[in-house]
Scaffold this motif. Structure first.
Motif, PDB file in Angstrom:
ATOM      1  N   ARG A 173      78.822 -83.498   5.712  1.00 17.30           N
ATOM      2  CA  ARG A 173      79.324 -83.888   7.024  1.00 17.30           C
ATOM      3  C   ARG A 173      79.676 -85.378   7.053  1.00 17.30           C
ATOM      4  N   LYS A 174      78.792 -86.202   6.501  1.00 19.09           N
ATOM      5  CA  LYS A 174      79.021 -87.644   6.558  1.00 19.09           C
ATOM      6  C   LYS A 174      80.267 -88.038   5.762  1.00 19.09           C
ATOM      7  N   PHE A 180      87.808 -88.780   7.814  1.00 18.97           N
ATOM      8  CA  PHE A 180      88.709 -88.370   8.890  1.00 18.97           C
ATOM      9  C   PHE A 180      88.389 -88.989  10.248  1.00 18.97           C
ATOM     10  N   TRP A 181      87.186 -89.511  10.407  1.00 22.71           N
ATOM     11  CA  TRP A 181      86.806 -90.142  11.676  1.00 22.71           C
ATOM     12  C   TRP A 181      86.297 -91.561  11.450  1.00 22.71           C
ATOM     13  N   ASN A 182      86.710 -92.183  10.352  1.00 24.17           N
ATOM     14  CA  ASN A 182      86.365 -93.570  10.064  1.00 24.17           C
ATOM     15  C   ASN A 182      84.861 -93.831  10.110  1.00 24.17           C
ATOM     16  N   GLY A 183      84.088 -92.818   9.727  1.00 22.27           N
ATOM     17  CA  GLY A 183      82.641 -92.986   9.654  1.00 22.27           C
ATOM     18  C   GLY A 183      81.933 -92.976  10.992  1.00 22.27           C
ATOM     19  N   MET A 191      84.247 -83.074  15.125  1.00 19.74           N
ATOM     20  CA  MET A 191      84.457 -82.465  13.812  1.00 19.74           C
ATOM     21  C   MET A 191      84.141 -80.974  13.862  1.00 19.74           C
ATOM     22  N   ASP A 192      83.045 -80.604  14.526  1.00 22.47           N
ATOM     23  CA  ASP A 192      82.673 -79.194  14.633  1.00 22.47           C
ATOM     24  C   ASP A 192      83.758 -78.391  15.349  1.00 22.47           C
ATOM     25  N   VAL A 193      84.353 -78.997  16.370  1.00 26.34           N
ATOM     26  CA  VAL A 193      85.425 -78.319  17.109  1.00 26.34           C
ATOM     27  C   VAL A 193      86.628 -78.087  16.205  1.00 26.34           C
ATOM     28  N   PHE A 194      86.965 -79.068  15.389  1.00 30.74           N
ATOM     29  CA  PHE A 194      88.096 -78.910  14.470  1.00 30.74           C
ATOM     30  C   PHE A 194      87.824 -77.803  13.451  1.00 30.74           C
ATOM     31  N   ASN A 212      79.237 -72.938   7.279  1.00 33.07           N
ATOM     32  CA  ASN A 212      78.451 -74.091   7.685  1.00 33.07           C
ATOM     33  C   ASN A 212      77.142 -74.083   6.904  1.00 33.07           C
ATOM     34  N   VAL A 213      76.942 -75.082   6.064  1.00 33.40           N
ATOM     35  CA  VAL A 213      75.685 -75.219   5.333  1.00 33.40           C
ATOM     36  C   VAL A 213      74.792 -76.120   6.185  1.00 33.40           C
ATOM     37  N   ARG A 214      73.819 -75.537   6.811  1.00 32.49           N
ATOM     38  CA  ARG A 214      73.028 -76.209   7.842  1.00 32.49           C
ATOM     39  C   ARG A 214      72.499 -77.580   7.387  1.00 32.49           C
TER      40      ARG A 214
END
Length: 224
Positions: A173-174, A180-183, A191-194, A212-214
């Motif tokens: 995720r990070k 894509f979100w400049n950190g 991000m989850d919505v995308f 999704n790997v929790r």
């Protein structure tokens, strides 16, 4: 030198931001409403657009939507005093690449401008990519299932491309947030919505799935 089209209806603040950006080596065209920005866009195409959302004559959402009809690649950064997540997500829906909430730090704005500009310069679209029964065209950000086209946002297209390039492996995720979100760690929900949207786009082929790997990240799997 990066050419910026900057739209902000608070003239005092707009001129301060403009002057700081110019002092840092950017070329800046300052517009105090959305219609002026739209007209100015065609006079000399900028490298990046920074726009407020609430403006007279044409709001930032409408401005971005109209620009995306003629240019799907130019980076757009929204400046917003709104705090509702729905407004932020709407900005991405309208074609935005990034956003900053007011009041913002000018150094952060500059960092985001430079990051998006580097990302755009490094962007080298490849030929169409086959993803199961889908075909992704990274150049025009279109996903096709047979003859059925799906128009993706720039960010959706690039995120799907990255998941495909790293298919069958987990992307943290990070790492996604950084690229894509400049950190911005506060963008996790966005991000989850995308990811959710990409799953819906890909649902016609059950052999293509994004898992999704929790607490770790996401993985694109394409079964034979």
């Amino acid at each position: 030198m990066i050419d910026i089209l900057f739209a902000e209806d608070e003239v005092k603040m707009g001129k301060i931001v403009r002057d700081v950006l110019i002092s840092r080596g950017f070329n800046v065209r300052y517009c105090w409403d959305g219609q002026y920005a739209w007209d100015s866009f065609f006079l000399n195409k900028p490298d990046i657009i920074v726009t407020d959302i609430m403006m007279p004559r044409m709001d930032g959402f409408t401005l971005a939507s109209k620009i995306r009809e003629v240019d799907r690649a130019i980076p757009i950064i929204f400046l917003t005093a709104r705090t509702a997540e729905e407004d932020v997500l709407k900005g991405f829906d309208m074609g935005g690449n990034d956003y900053l909430r007011k009041p913002f730090n000018i150094d952060e704005l500059i960092a985001r401008i430079n990051a998006l500009n580097r990302f755009r310069n490094d962007y080298n679209p490849t030929d169409c990519i086959t993803i199961g029964k889908y075909e992704l065209n990274p150049k025009n950000h279109q996903l096709k299932y047979g003859d059925d086209p799906i128009e993706l946002s720039f960010r959706e297209s690039e995120l799907l491309k990255r998941l495909y390039e790293r298919r069958n492996t987990v992307i943290a995720r990070k790492e996604i947030l950084f690229e894509f979100w400049n950190g911005n760690q506060n963008a996790g929900r966005s991000m989850d919505v995308f990811i959710c949207r990409l799953r819906k786009h890909l649902k016609k082929d059950p052999k293509v799935q994004i898992f999704n790997v929790r607490n770790v990240g996401y993985k694109l799997v394409i079964r034979d």
